[in-house]
Design an enzyme around this catalytic site. Structure first.
Site, PDB file in Angstrom:
ATOM      1  N   LYS A  63     -13.625  18.905  10.573  1.00 40.66           N
ATOM      2  CA  LYS A  63     -14.390  19.012  11.807  1.00 40.66           C
ATOM      3  C   LYS A  63     -14.673  20.484  12.068  1.00 40.66           C
ATOM      4  CE  LYS A  63     -14.967  15.901  15.627  1.00 40.66           C
ATOM      5  NZ  LYS A  63     -14.389  14.781  16.378  1.00 40.66           N
ATOM      6  N   THR A  76       0.865  -1.177   0.000  1.00 37.68           N
ATOM      7  CA  THR A  76       0.000   0.000   0.000  1.00 37.68           C
ATOM      8  C   THR A  76       0.898   1.223   0.000  1.00 37.68           C
ATOM      9  OG1 THR A  76      -0.027   0.190   2.394  1.00 37.68           O
ATOM     10  CG2 THR A  76      -1.715  -1.189   1.399  1.00 37.68           C
TER      11      THR A  76
END
Lengths: 543, 543
Positions: free
Chosen positions: B437, B186
């Site tokens: 957020k 990955t």
């Protein structure tokens, strides 16, 4: 080099969890005689929790065996899922066996508990006192008289009462995938029945294979009607495959005659149904009488258990527009081993030829034909020998019985005789013990039977070996005619003459009311051979 | 209680054997730029035997790693099958990584040999001298200049010459199913790449899952076009699934642009194709120019790698009559973990809502959403948290790296944030590291991007968190407009206003030529955030 993959085991618990969590709104629909009752997988999952808690409370621990004596219905599915998922072992008893066989099998497996349908209480009552290891009997259904089971010394409880007192929450067991999950005994025509112990892994992989496109392609949109009993080789794995895929299950319960089955297809619209050829023959006859029935929902009728006559497949295709798919397997192979889907590249004639075989192995199963000397034979459609199979859902032994003669270099000897074509299609021509060897060459009783079944006046036919002075053995045909039909042996022989080699054609013929069958519904040729040897058959002999 | 089942392992060798023996006449078709070359699986099986014998002769033993540096073509399939089936480990190198990353990865995996496409020789030549563990390079194709590889100190051989000298017979390895069979690294945007080692078992089960009806339903009649590169998480497992099912493989080789791909669909008539959304976007644009193309053979277009905009699915459905099926997974999950087939019981509106999610887990994979404190969250479509997965084809560690923070009680922490609905559908709203957020509440960048992509003038859009004094963070939208389109931030904002909560709508907008991407084609938001922080983006701010 070890892989970095998780060691997540393949378990019945994970099939159950998946069915309930991902497909919780799909349903199990059970025939009640005058209608149907319906539950979602979410509800079934909660009842599985209650059943597992109840069995635990009743003393079922570790790998104790829990037997079932049940029809195809929701409660049987609950036992299928809950018993292995709690770590115990499901043991499906065949209700059609003799009392003596049931006693032997339940004793050999050391069953601790039995779940029984209320309609089967009288049948169980006859054997229960002899089931020494059984401590508890749970009776499903809220009607039915429990009196016949009293005095057996067992705790006899009503299933619904027991479940009602329990929590639906249970911590399912994700144990060793090689542990036993379910048992089934084979009832050969000779010797004691022998037990096969399926593992969590084998049930899981077999279910996945049933869901693959080359298998049965089972998916959420399917509605599956398992007519093959759940006490026969896991009903061909259909219940577990349905739960895995979120397919709906249509359960016929004890209403297994042609009329209610055909009616169930008409009203409940299954996409897939599975049964032995005899049932489909009956259903076909029924549609002659009740012609308004709609079978168009069926994308696939799976047929196995014995060779499927091409005439039956053609009749279904032409008259009902329904495809019959022949599949082959045995209790020892979980059972799905091969499926007779024609090769994609085949033309219509070749496709029909392929559909009339036992098919090609599903991925996971390997097959070979072995000669008398144990060597693998070429795949040429010619070389005949015993079929051997191997794979992760094929048994490698029998439960607590040494039977090395049934295994060969890690392959299961099936006791079936046949050949494999260059395209990979298996054709079984006989059981080893039913083989007809005439002048040193094999004659296929199965091909003779299939060709005879194609005659319009023939309902079914069995062909056995008759001892013969000159040829050692010659075929004898036992024929069941359709109601009211009249046909002579000579006419039947000439019907066969352009379909099979001349030297295969039987000289000996007998007309019978029915073919004797084993407890699992197969032709019992041992009985037929005995009847012939003892002069109980009225035989006509052609020149 | 042990089961009596055979211990037959699940191996790549058995996939290869099945494909060759049962489906030997099915073909692999590889694009050559001006046409196609075709081989049957039977021929591929013989070449696999030659390749294995050649690799053995060249010193590949035990679990040695054999790397590939190849396009999607027949020779890459041969390596996929032969390398694991001989007991060695296939390591697919991503040709799009930087030289530094390739050197790191090949060294970490200790690759012994590399099979390279002749067209990729120049690319490999740049890194080969630094690949210390590599001893042998095999170059496929009979053209191409080998000179760039000379002086590297490696043995450089032509693949066809080497195979031609070998026997096609090889005794494939049916070894431990938990042994490593293939590796893939990955390439996160932070830290060194990490290796995942697939086992024979995980590849086998993943292939079966792809063949199930609820998966991709792959069967013999399919013709599969894997556009997703074979160096990305096994091309989503399509090559192994095709071999297992006997489905034909249509290989685009290096002709991966919209025009040749669309032409390949038109002439070679695949039934299933798989690629990331960007490719399908390009193909759709191409069909505007070349309107005579026939896409009717496609029963399914599998799309994953990043969230699939609903607008793209609708355009395919309405303009080409082709169903796009969104699937979700990652290198760590082999990759197929969930598939967005709508529930069978859903009406049209619900079905579209379900299709726009990451879907439901395929059987075998379990998913849960975990809150900040590590507790599993309810499946109510509301509770947001990190997605955790487990299952037999999900990684439980990384190769020779301790990264315990990525695992939690035996589950893989995916780094993805989302929620699961009561019907079991997963919706991913962000990567953990890309979360926005605002005033203590999460804003989904993925949903903003998907809604923006639905605007007729928008080609694609990426949304990142911009630091904000009042709200801590606010979304910033980076938009790529379609050629010639002119639209203002205010217009885009009002386009979003009836689709998403008002407080989600970005104030900060920037128009860019393209979105920076990682080596595997995903938005590289780290680069975008850096560009913004360093003042390299021209940002308009709305009141």
């Amino acid at each position: 080099m070890r892989s970095t993959m998780q060691g997540t085991p393949l378990t019945v618990a994970s099939i159950l969890r998946h069915g309930v969590e991902v497909h919780g709104d799909r349903r199990v629909i059970t025939a009640t005689g005058d209608g149907f009752r319906r539950s979602t997988y979410e509800q079934v999952g909660r009842r599985c929790g209650q059943l597992a808690n109840a069995l635990r409370r009743l003393g079922i621990a570790g790998d104790d065996r829990v037997a079932t004596f049940q029809w195809n219905n929701q409660e049987h599915l609950e036992a299928y899922a809950a018993v292995p998922a709690m770590g115990a072992v499901l043991h499906t008893l065949n209700i059609r066996l003799s009392a003596e066989q049931i006693r032997f099998i339940a004793g050999h497996a050391e069953d601790k508990a039995v779940i029984v349908d209320s309609s089967l209480v009288p049948l169980l009552a006859r054997v229960l006192p002899g089931l020494d290891t059984v401590k508890v009997v749970l009776v499903t259904g809220d009607d039915g008289d429990l009196a016949p089971l009293e005095g057996s010394g067992k705790a006899v409880l009503r299933y619904e009462d027991v479940l009602g007192a329990e929590s639906p929450e249970f911590a399912w067991t994700d144990a060793d995938e090689d542990a036993g999950a379910a048992m089934c005994y084979t009832s050969g025509t000779t010797g004691d029945p022998k037990g096969v112990v399926y593992s969590h892994r084998s049930l899981y992989l077999h279910s996945m294979a049933a869901c693959t496109g080359n298998g049965l392609g089972i998916a959420e949109q399917d509605r599956i009607l398992p007519i093959v009993p759940m006490f026969h080789a896991n009903a061909w794995g259909l219940p577990y495959a349905a739960l895995m895929a979120g397919a709906e299950l249509l359960m016929p319960d004890r209403f297994m005659q042609a009329a209610p089955l055909a009616r169930m297809v008409h009203t409940e619209r299954p996409t897939v149904a599975g049964a032995v050829p005899t049932i489909w023959n009956d259903v076909l006859l029924h549609t002659d009488k009740d012609s308004g029935l709609d079978f168009s929902s069926l994308r696939l009728v799976v047929c196995g258990g014995s060779a499927v006559p091409r005439s039956l497949m053609e009749a279904f295709e032409n008259r009902l527009g329904v495809t019959i798919l022949q599949a082959w397997g045995m209790t020892e192979t979980s059972p799905m081993a091969s499926v007779a889907r024609p090769a994609v590249t085949a033309g219509p004639a070749d496709a029909w030829r392929m559909r009339a075989t036992q098919g090609r192995p599903v991925c996971g199963v390997e097959m070979r034909i072995v000669g008398d000397d144990g060597t693998p034979q070429p795949r040429d459609g010619q070389a005949v020998g015993e079929l051997e199979v191997r794979g992760p859902w094929v048994t490698g032994s029998y439960y607590q019985v040494d039977d090395d003669a049934r295994f060969h270099d890690g392959w299961l000897r099936t006791g079936d005789v046949g050949h494999i074509s260059a395209e990979g299609f298996l054709t079984l021509t006989d059981r080893m013990k039913d083989v007809i060897k005439s002048g040193g060459e094999w004659i296929s009783s199965v091909e003779l039977e299939s060709a005879l079944a194609g005659h319009p006046d023939v309902f079914e036919a069995a062909v056995i070996a008759a001892p013969d002075e000159r040829w050692q053995e010659r075929p004898l045909a036992a024929v069941v005619l359709r109601e009211g039909a009249i046909v002579s042996p000579g006419e039947l022989r000439s019907w066969l003459s352009d379909k099979l080699p001349r030297w295969w054609l039987p000289e000996r013929w007998t007309f019978v009311e029915e073919i004797p069958r084993t407890s699992v519904g197969k032709f019992d040729k041992k009985v037929l051979r005995g009847d012939y040897a003892d002069g109980r058959l009225k035989v006509e002999t052609l020149e």
